[in-house]
Motif scaffolding. Sequence first.
Motif, short mmCIF file in Angstrom:
data_model
loop_
_atom_site.label_atom_id
_atom_site.label_comp_id
_atom_site.label_asym_id
_atom_site.label_seq_id
_atom_site.Cartn_x
_atom_site.Cartn_y
_atom_site.Cartn_z
N VAL A 1 0.84 -1.21 0.00
CA VAL A 1 0.00 0.00 0.00
C VAL A 1 0.87 1.25 0.00
CG1 VAL A 1 -1.61 1.36 1.40
CG2 VAL A 1 -2.03 -1.07 1.05
N PHE A 2 1.94 1.23 0.80
CA PHE A 2 2.85 2.38 0.84
C PHE A 2 3.58 2.56 -0.50
CE2 PHE A 2 2.56 2.28 5.49
CZ PHE A 2 2.49 3.63 5.75
N LEU A 3 3.97 1.45 -1.12
CA LEU A 3 4.72 1.53 -2.37
C LEU A 3 3.86 2.00 -3.55
CD1 LEU A 3 6.91 -1.71 -2.22
CD2 LEU A 3 7.55 0.62 -1.61
N THR A 4 2.56 1.73 -3.50
CA THR A 4 1.68 2.06 -4.62
C THR A 4 0.72 3.20 -4.31
OG1 THR A 4 0.07 0.38 -3.91
CG2 THR A 4 1.75 -0.31 -5.50
N GLY A 5 0.87 3.84 -3.17
CA GLY A 5 -0.09 4.85 -2.75
C GLY A 5 0.15 6.23 -3.32
N GLY A 6 0.79 6.35 -4.44
CA GLY A 6 1.05 7.65 -5.05
C GLY A 6 2.35 7.61 -5.83
N LEU B 1 5.49 7.21 -5.51
CA LEU B 1 6.47 6.80 -4.53
C LEU B 1 7.50 5.87 -5.15
CD1 LEU B 1 4.07 6.25 -1.52
CD2 LEU B 1 5.62 8.14 -1.87
N LEU B 2 8.03 4.93 -4.37
CA LEU B 2 9.14 4.10 -4.79
C LEU B 2 8.83 3.30 -6.04
CD1 LEU B 2 11.96 2.98 -4.18
CD2 LEU B 2 10.89 1.28 -2.68
N LEU B 3 7.62 2.74 -6.14
CA LEU B 3 7.27 1.94 -7.30
C LEU B 3 7.34 2.76 -8.58
CD1 LEU B 3 6.36 -1.01 -7.82
CD2 LEU B 3 4.03 -0.18 -7.88
N THR B 4 6.91 4.01 -8.50
CA THR B 4 6.99 4.91 -9.65
C THR B 4 8.44 5.17 -10.03
OG1 THR B 4 4.94 5.96 -8.93
CG2 THR B 4 6.26 7.14 -10.56
N ASP B 5 9.30 5.36 -9.03
CA ASP B 5 10.72 5.59 -9.28
C ASP B 5 11.37 4.37 -9.94
OD1 ASP B 5 10.49 8.08 -8.15
OD2 ASP B 5 11.08 7.39 -6.16
N ILE B 6 10.95 3.19 -9.52
CA ILE B 6 11.49 1.96 -10.12
C ILE B 6 11.09 1.88 -11.59
CG2 ILE B 6 11.35 -0.56 -10.10
CD1 ILE B 6 11.02 -0.39 -7.06
N PHE B 7 9.84 2.18 -11.90
CA PHE B 7 9.37 2.16 -13.28
C PHE B 7 10.14 3.17 -14.13
CE2 PHE B 7 5.06 0.40 -11.82
CZ PHE B 7 5.42 -0.88 -12.19
N GLU B 8 10.37 4.36 -13.56
CA GLU B 8 11.08 5.39 -14.31
C GLU B 8 12.52 5.01 -14.56
OE1 GLU B 8 10.60 8.99 -12.17
OE2 GLU B 8 8.52 9.34 -12.86
N SER B 9 13.17 4.36 -13.59
CA SER B 9 14.56 3.95 -13.77
C SER B 9 14.69 2.86 -14.83
CB SER B 9 15.14 3.45 -12.44
OG SER B 9 14.45 2.28 -12.01
N LEU B 10 13.62 2.09 -15.04
CA LEU B 10 13.63 1.04 -16.06
C LEU B 10 13.12 1.54 -17.41
CD1 LEU B 10 12.20 -1.93 -13.93
CD2 LEU B 10 14.59 -1.52 -14.54
N ASN B 11 12.82 2.83 -17.50
CA ASN B 11 12.32 3.44 -18.74
C ASN B 11 11.06 2.74 -19.25
OD1 ASN B 11 14.39 5.39 -18.89
ND2 ASN B 11 15.79 3.86 -19.76
N LYS C 1 -1.15 2.00 -15.14
CA LYS C 1 -2.06 0.85 -15.06
C LYS C 1 -1.62 -0.11 -13.96
CE LYS C 1 -3.42 0.90 -19.97
NZ LYS C 1 -4.85 1.17 -19.76
N ALA C 2 -0.31 -0.40 -13.90
CA ALA C 2 0.21 -1.32 -12.89
C ALA C 2 0.03 -0.76 -11.48
CB ALA C 2 1.68 -1.62 -13.16
N THR C 3 0.33 0.54 -11.32
CA THR C 3 0.23 1.16 -10.00
C THR C 3 -1.21 1.19 -9.51
OG1 THR C 3 2.16 2.55 -10.50
CG2 THR C 3 0.77 3.21 -8.65
N PHE C 4 -2.15 1.62 -10.38
CA PHE C 4 -3.56 1.67 -9.99
C PHE C 4 -4.11 0.28 -9.70
CE2 PHE C 4 -3.75 6.04 -11.57
CZ PHE C 4 -4.62 6.61 -10.67
N TYR C 5 -3.72 -0.67 -10.53
CA TYR C 5 -4.23 -2.05 -10.36
C TYR C 5 -3.75 -2.65 -9.04
CZ TYR C 5 -4.97 -7.02 -11.22
OH TYR C 5 -5.35 -8.32 -11.11
N ILE C 6 -2.43 -2.55 -8.78
CA ILE C 6 -1.88 -3.12 -7.55
C ILE C 6 -2.45 -2.40 -6.34
CG2 ILE C 6 0.24 -3.51 -6.22
CD1 ILE C 6 1.72 -3.74 -8.89
N SER C 7 -2.61 -1.08 -6.44
CA SER C 7 -3.18 -0.31 -5.33
C SER C 7 -4.60 -0.75 -5.00
CB SER C 7 -3.15 1.19 -5.67
OG SER C 7 -3.74 1.95 -4.65
#
Length: 284
Positions: free
Chosen positions: A33-38, A40-50, A58-64
């Motif tokens: 919940v913390f990782l996908t609540g805005g 946050l870290l999950l978004t940074d991971i996606f951005e680092s992987l381009n 879609k992944a963030t909203f779905y997992i959240s």
Amino acid sequence: MSLLGFYIFIIIGHRPKPTDLISCQLTFIHIMVFLTGGDLLLTDIFESLNINNDFKCKATFYISTVMRGLSICTTCLLSVFQAVTISPSTSLLAKFKHKLKKYMIYVFLCIWSFCFSYSSSRIFYALGFTNASETNQMQVTKSCSLLHMNYIIRVLVFTVTTSRDVFLVGIMLTTSTYMVIILCRHQRQCKYLHNISHMRASPEKRATQTILLLVVVFVVMYWVDFIISSTSVLLWMYNPVILRVQKFVMYAFPTITPLVQISSDNRIIIMMKNMHSKHLQSLF
């Protein structure tokens, strides 16, 4: 994450209590919940992987959404299991004690399967935010938005979600009331038999009080979050101030839960004391 490590250690290396399996799952859910609540870290991971912004949203909203459903289902399961555990041998719930322990893994699989399938609609309506002038998009975060839903679909999703959540919260409140009645009755009996006004609480009583506290906090925080979410979706309007309030409420329960679990579980306190004493011995 320390609490999750403790539960994994207990489950693998010791004889875990049935509630340890539920608490371990609930701890993992709250981390997600913390990782996908805005943003946050999950978004940074996606951005680092381009990774493409649409896929990221879609992944963030779905997992959240999945984790939100798992949180209410698992908290409800924890409340039901504790109510069955402390029920007297003469009650109707007593016959479910061994059955619930035996089929716990199957219950987990059913809950996860339901939440993953139910939240699949998020994949179709979430996308990367492109233009503030687009009328068919509702910006939810800095880089993500929701596509405009047909009013009938919005009402249908709202009705189904509300029915599910009201049903689960109703079960929580019913089991919580039942546990309070059992605890009060047990306390009166102990005082009558032993004539002691201040008796030390048993492990079962402490566990029940902990779960009651978690359920009360969850119900209060959940309904505030639910009112904000449902109003925003039905009116198709997300005010930035309201979004901040919703995020605060959404993070409140995952923040309070591990603190309550740590303070109420003697095994964690003993382990921390042992680690502290070993650290002091290594220093001196």
